[in-house]
Design a protein around this motif. Structure first.
Motif, short mmCIF file in Angstrom:
data_model
loop_
_atom_site.label_atom_id
_atom_site.label_comp_id
_atom_site.label_asym_id
_atom_site.label_seq_id
_atom_site.Cartn_x
_atom_site.Cartn_y
_atom_site.Cartn_z
N ALA A 27 19.09 38.42 11.73
CA ALA A 27 18.72 39.08 10.48
C ALA A 27 17.30 38.71 10.06
O ALA A 27 16.53 39.56 9.60
CB ALA A 27 19.70 38.69 9.37
N LEU A 28 16.91 37.45 10.24
CA LEU A 28 15.56 37.02 9.88
C LEU A 28 14.52 37.64 10.81
O LEU A 28 13.41 37.99 10.37
CB LEU A 28 15.46 35.49 9.92
N GLU A 29 14.86 37.81 12.08
CA GLU A 29 13.94 38.49 13.00
C GLU A 29 13.69 39.92 12.55
O GLU A 29 12.57 40.43 12.65
CB GLU A 29 14.49 38.46 14.42
N GLY A 30 14.74 40.57 12.05
CA GLY A 30 14.57 41.92 11.53
C GLY A 30 13.61 41.96 10.35
O GLY A 30 12.79 42.88 10.23
N VAL A 31 13.68 40.94 9.49
CA VAL A 31 12.74 40.85 8.36
C VAL A 31 11.32 40.69 8.87
O VAL A 31 10.38 41.35 8.40
CB VAL A 31 13.13 39.68 7.44
N LEU A 32 11.13 39.81 9.86
CA LEU A 32 9.79 39.59 10.43
C LEU A 32 9.21 40.87 11.01
O LEU A 32 8.02 41.16 10.87
CB LEU A 32 9.86 38.52 11.51
N PRO B 144 5.76 33.17 15.30
CA PRO B 144 5.65 33.28 13.85
C PRO B 144 5.83 31.92 13.18
O PRO B 144 6.48 31.02 13.72
CB PRO B 144 6.79 34.23 13.47
N ARG B 145 5.25 31.79 11.99
CA ARG B 145 5.38 30.57 11.20
C ARG B 145 6.37 30.83 10.07
O ARG B 145 6.14 31.72 9.24
CB ARG B 145 4.02 30.17 10.64
N ILE B 146 7.46 30.09 10.07
CA ILE B 146 8.53 30.28 9.09
C ILE B 146 8.61 29.05 8.19
O ILE B 146 8.60 27.91 8.66
CB ILE B 146 9.89 30.51 9.77
N VAL B 147 8.68 29.29 6.89
CA VAL B 147 8.89 28.23 5.90
C VAL B 147 10.23 28.49 5.23
O VAL B 147 10.48 29.60 4.75
CB VAL B 147 7.76 28.19 4.86
N HIS C 173 23.25 21.59 2.78
CA HIS C 173 23.83 22.35 3.89
C HIS C 173 23.26 23.77 3.97
O HIS C 173 23.19 24.34 5.07
CB HIS C 173 25.35 22.40 3.74
N GLY C 174 22.86 24.35 2.85
CA GLY C 174 22.27 25.68 2.89
C GLY C 174 20.97 25.69 3.66
O GLY C 174 20.72 26.57 4.50
N LEU C 175 20.11 24.71 3.39
CA LEU C 175 18.85 24.62 4.12
C LEU C 175 19.09 24.32 5.59
O LEU C 175 18.40 24.84 6.47
CB LEU C 175 17.96 23.55 3.50
N TYR C 176 20.07 23.48 5.88
CA TYR C 176 20.42 23.17 7.27
C TYR C 176 20.74 24.46 8.03
O TYR C 176 20.31 24.65 9.17
CB TYR C 176 21.60 22.22 7.31
N ALA C 177 21.48 25.37 7.39
CA ALA C 177 21.83 26.64 8.03
C ALA C 177 20.59 27.48 8.31
O ALA C 177 20.45 28.05 9.39
CB ALA C 177 22.81 27.41 7.14
N THR C 178 19.70 27.56 7.34
CA THR C 178 18.48 28.36 7.53
C THR C 178 17.62 27.78 8.63
O THR C 178 17.07 28.51 9.47
CB THR C 178 17.67 28.42 6.22
N LEU C 179 17.46 26.46 8.66
CA LEU C 179 16.63 25.82 9.68
C LEU C 179 17.25 26.00 11.07
O LEU C 179 16.53 26.22 12.05
CB LEU C 179 16.47 24.34 9.36
N SER C 180 18.58 25.91 11.15
CA SER C 180 19.25 26.10 12.43
C SER C 180 19.01 27.51 12.97
O SER C 180 18.93 27.72 14.18
CB SER C 180 20.75 25.84 12.29
N ALA C 181 18.90 28.48 12.06
CA ALA C 181 18.60 29.86 12.46
C ALA C 181 17.13 30.03 12.80
O ALA C 181 16.77 30.62 13.83
CB ALA C 181 19.00 30.82 11.35
N ALA C 182 16.25 29.50 11.94
CA ALA C 182 14.81 29.71 12.13
C ALA C 182 14.31 29.11 13.43
O ALA C 182 13.43 29.69 14.10
CB ALA C 182 14.05 29.11 10.94
N ARG C 183 14.85 27.98 13.84
CA ARG C 183 14.36 27.34 15.05
C ARG C 183 14.73 28.14 16.31
O ARG C 183 14.19 27.90 17.38
CB ARG C 183 14.90 25.91 15.18
#
Length: 339
Positions: free
Chosen positions: A306-311, A3-6, A12-22
């Protein structure tokens, strides 16, 4: 196909999201706010008129390769000079981005080049090809509590003792980086938040071309709420207040899912109230254990789950197709010029 995630945000908030998305995919694009005016970024903006590099640098570090080479370079770009001279307080990565920008005359090309050094498989993009300012209407600073005062600057807004009511970008109709618009339109999942609500999250929906893309994309859209209210910007904010403020700044903007840490809203009565509030964004609320126990930080593995569940729930309905304004493209590379 992965999947392609943006992910949209800053700091620090974005750092957390990117650490999860990768953890989910290698196809991760960070779209980063460009209004920081404090610390090293503020000094470089003032001296060189550059896109503030601090949040961009942090996003690159979050997406750096796990190889020894990538980890080494992530450490290098995050290292800050000590001492009391002209370089004191500057992270090496900020200076590298400023230098690459001068050589290449293009912030996107500079980020791509540094990303290659770090082994970044995704991409880091500024939300706008030039540095912006944020101005806020703040109450509680005058003897009459109903009177608001305009406060300008990200640092000033983040540290105000008053209550922020509304923010705007200066200039008021900034262009979006066209690669960011393309990434949103081609994404499978777009994530907004967590982060400083008024200065890292809301600015994305104040860029006309970005919010048009967010409304038009067929990607699933998720909003990740903060774990705690922040002193200054959102002191005393309830979970519902975060949603109301976002909706006020971006009428007709919707998301499919809102991810909230379970411990933030413990009672069923509060959860039902939050579900009702979420309808203003046409969203369902997902209560999940996404914090790192004992800290006010998101846990990358839990947030990734949690993000995988959204996908897995599929694309967000977007209704009538919309036209996304296309920024003017200049230069032989097809990248936005750097002011």
């Amino acid at each position: 196909m992965s999947p392609r995630i943006v992910a949209l945000g800053g700091g620090h908030g974005l750092y957390a999201t990117l650490s999860a998305a990768r953890r989910i995919t290698s196809h991760v694009t960070a779209v980063v706010t460009v209004a920081d005016d404090g610390g090293s970024s503020g000094r470089l903006r003032s001296e060189l008129d550059v896109v503030p590099p601090g949040d961009l640098r942090m996003a690159l570090a979050a997406l750096a390769s796990d190889s020894p080479h990538g980890r080494l370079w992530a450490t290098i770009i995050q290292h800050r000079f000590g001492g009391s001279g002209a370089l004191a307080g500057h992270p090496i990565g900020n200076l590298m981005l400023a230098g690459l920008n001068e050589v290449l005359a293009d912030p996107v090309a500079a980020l791509d080049e540094l990303g290659r050094i770090l082994g970044v498989k995704g991409r880091v993009l500024p939300m706008c090809p030039m540095g912006l300012s944020i101005e806020a209407d703040v109450v509680g600073l005058e003897s009459d509590p109903r009177v608001s005062r305009a406060i300008r600057g990200q640092v000033a807004i983040a540290t105000t003792v008053g209550k922020v009511r509304r923010v705007r970008l200066l200039p008021g109709d900034p262009p979006a980086t066209h690669q960011a618009v393309d990434a949103i339109m081609n994404a499978d999942l777009v994530v907004l938040g967590p982060g400083s609500w008024f200065t890292s999250v809301i600015p994305h929906v104040l860029v006309p071309q970005l919010v048009a893309a967010l409304r038009a994309t067929t990607a699933r859209r998720a909003l990740v709420l903060n774990l705690v209210a922040e002193p200054g910007e959102t002191a005393g904010f309830s979970v519902e207040r975060h949603i109301h403020v976002l909706a006020q700044h971006a009428p007709n903007f919707t998301v499919g899912d809102i991810i909230v840490d379970s411990s933030r809203v413990p009672s069923e009565r509060e959860r039902e109230q939050l579900r009702r509030t979420a309808t203003i964004l046409d969203a369902r609320v997902e209560f999940a254990d996404v914090c790192r126990p004992g800290t006010p930080l998101h846990d990358p593995a839990r947030l990734a789950a949690a993000l995988e569940g959204v996908l897995q729930r599929g694309a967000t309905p977007t209704g009538r197709p919309q036209t996304v304004p296309t920024p003017t493209v200049n230069g032989p590379r097809g990248d936005d010029p750097w002011r």
